[in-house]
Scaffold this active site. Structure first.
Site, PDB file in Angstrom:
ATOM      1  N   TYR A   1      -2.174   1.094  10.961  1.00  0.00           N
ATOM      2  CA  TYR A   1      -2.719  -0.257  11.116  1.00  0.00           C
ATOM      3  C   TYR A   1      -3.318  -0.448  12.509  1.00  0.00           C
ATOM      4  O   TYR A   1      -4.365  -1.086  12.661  1.00  0.00           O
ATOM      5  CB  TYR A   1      -1.631  -1.312  10.864  1.00  0.00           C
ATOM      6  CG  TYR A   1      -1.017  -1.233   9.473  1.00  0.00           C
ATOM      7  CD1 TYR A   1      -1.804  -0.972   8.364  1.00  0.00           C
ATOM      8  CD2 TYR A   1       0.349  -1.406   9.271  1.00  0.00           C
ATOM      9  CE1 TYR A   1      -1.245  -0.888   7.093  1.00  0.00           C
ATOM     10  CE2 TYR A   1       0.916  -1.329   8.008  1.00  0.00           C
ATOM     11  CZ  TYR A   1       0.114  -1.056   6.929  1.00  0.00           C
ATOM     12  OH  TYR A   1       0.650  -0.968   5.675  1.00  0.00           O
TER      13      TYR A   1
ATOM     14  N   ILE B   1       0.873  -1.183   0.000  1.00  0.00           N
ATOM     15  CA  ILE B   1       0.000   0.000   0.000  1.00  0.00           C
ATOM     16  C   ILE B   1       0.902   1.222   0.000  1.00  0.00           C
ATOM     17  O   ILE B   1       1.933   1.236   0.689  1.00  0.00           O
ATOM     18  CB  ILE B   1      -0.978   0.015   1.202  1.00  0.00           C
ATOM     19  CG1 ILE B   1      -1.905   1.242   1.121  1.00  0.00           C
ATOM     20  CG2 ILE B   1      -0.236  -0.023   2.543  1.00  0.00           C
ATOM     21  CD1 ILE B   1      -3.108   1.171   2.071  1.00  0.00           C
ATOM     22  N   ALA B   2       0.555   2.218  -0.783  1.00  0.00           N
ATOM     23  CA  ALA B   2       1.335   3.462  -0.776  1.00  0.00           C
ATOM     24  C   ALA B   2       0.445   4.609  -1.244  1.00  0.00           C
ATOM     25  O   ALA B   2      -0.489   4.413  -2.030  1.00  0.00           O
ATOM     26  CB  ALA B   2       2.563   3.348  -1.683  1.00  0.00           C
ATOM     27  N   VAL B   3       0.766   5.778  -0.732  1.00  0.00           N
ATOM     28  CA  VAL B   3       0.082   7.005  -1.138  1.00  0.00           C
ATOM     29  C   VAL B   3       1.166   7.984  -1.579  1.00  0.00           C
ATOM     30  O   VAL B   3       2.204   8.122  -0.898  1.00  0.00           O
ATOM     31  CB  VAL B   3      -0.761   7.570   0.040  1.00  0.00           C
ATOM     32  CG1 VAL B   3      -1.300   8.956  -0.281  1.00  0.00           C
ATOM     33  CG2 VAL B   3      -1.909   6.612   0.368  1.00  0.00           C
TER      34      VAL B   3
ATOM     35  N   ASN C   1       8.739   1.626  10.537  1.00  0.00           N
ATOM     36  CA  ASN C   1       7.752   2.410   9.775  1.00  0.00           C
ATOM     37  C   ASN C   1       6.633   2.860  10.719  1.00  0.00           C
ATOM     38  O   ASN C   1       5.532   2.315  10.728  1.00  0.00           O
ATOM     39  CB  ASN C   1       7.207   1.576   8.611  1.00  0.00           C
ATOM     40  CG  ASN C   1       6.413   2.416   7.630  1.00  0.00           C
ATOM     41  OD1 ASN C   1       6.009   3.546   7.941  1.00  0.00           O
ATOM     42  ND2 ASN C   1       6.175   1.879   6.441  1.00  0.00           N
TER      43      ASN C   1
ATOM     44  N   GLU D   1       2.735  -7.488   6.749  1.00  0.00           N
ATOM     45  CA  GLU D   1       4.066  -7.286   7.347  1.00  0.00           C
ATOM     46  C   GLU D   1       4.419  -5.811   7.162  1.00  0.00           C
ATOM     47  O   GLU D   1       4.121  -5.241   6.117  1.00  0.00           O
ATOM     48  CB  GLU D   1       5.155  -8.095   6.628  1.00  0.00           C
ATOM     49  CG  GLU D   1       5.064  -9.584   6.796  1.00  0.00           C
ATOM     50  CD  GLU D   1       4.332 -10.239   5.635  1.00  0.00           C
ATOM     51  OE1 GLU D   1       4.427  -9.736   4.492  1.00  0.00           O
ATOM     52  OE2 GLU D   1       3.650 -11.245   5.876  1.00  0.00           O
TER      53      GLU D   1
END
Ligand SMILES: CC(C)(COP(=O)(O)OP(=O)(O)OC[C@H]1O[C@@H](n2cnc3c(N)ncnc32)[C@H](O)[C@@H]1OP(=O)(O)O)[C@@H](O)C(=O)NCCC(=O)NCCS
Length: 152
Positions: A121, A75-77, A114, A109
């Site tokens: 999460y 996942i990334a923005v 991070n 994971e």
């Protein structure tokens, strides 16, 4: 007040999106996936989604779903769109879909260091269930992966 996510759409990623998805990936990941990684996820039938704002790809997520288990693989923005709720909104939709489909668990994971992602999460209800020492390459040496699960 209107949220940015009121104006963001989530749709299935296609191969035509991959250049732009890769640009987002390379702009924000320490060890970015390659084009081949994304192509293989598309061809394997993984759940690959992009979030768009007026046609611009603001972020993406990739999940696999096997039997009653969903696995968040990436996942990334894009940096310019971060901290506006887009990742949380994408994940809420992935979780809602998994619940609708009677899945029992979502797991992921994350790099131990991070902090932003780990906070995200945790807010969504994920709990730590393990650790893989030295799982990720880091700028110097390796970094542990923290394993997290969300019971659905
Ligand atoms: C992690 C990432 C996907 C978050 O995307 P985002 O759209 O900015 O996240 P959101 O705006 O939905 O954040 C929701 C909450 O998560 C937490 N959070 C997210 N990014 C954070 C950061 N950099 N620092 C601290 N908290 C953060 C905050 O609690 C935030 O709520 P708030 O803004 O109201 O305080 C994004 O920073 C990113 O693409 N990072 C690089 C790729 C990556 O690390 N992916 C995860 C791999 S497991």
């Amino acid at each position: 007040m209107a949220e940015i996510t009121d104006h963001v759409r989530l749709r299935t990623m296609t191969s035509a999106d991959l250049e732009r998805v890769l640009a987002v990936e390379q702009a924000c990941q320490l060890t970015p996936w390659s084009m081949a990684n994304f192509r293989s996820c598309l061809s394997s039938g993984y759940r690959c989604k992009v979030a768009t704002h007026e046609g611009e790809i603001t972020g993406f997520m990739v999940l696999s779903a096997v039997l009653d288990e969903a696995h968040l693989l990436n996942i990334a923005v894009a940096p310019a769109w971060q901290r506006r709720g887009i990742a949380r909104w994408m994940l809420e939709q992935a979780i809602a879909r998994a619940v609708d489909e009677d899945m029992s668990v979502m797991y992921l994971e994350v790099r131990a260091g991070n902090r932003g992602a780990r906070k995200l999460y945790k807010q969504l209800g994920f709990e730590i269930c393990g650790r893989r020492p030295g799982y990720y390459r880091a700028e110097e040496g390796h970094e542990d992966a923290v394993l997290m699960t969300l019971m659905l």
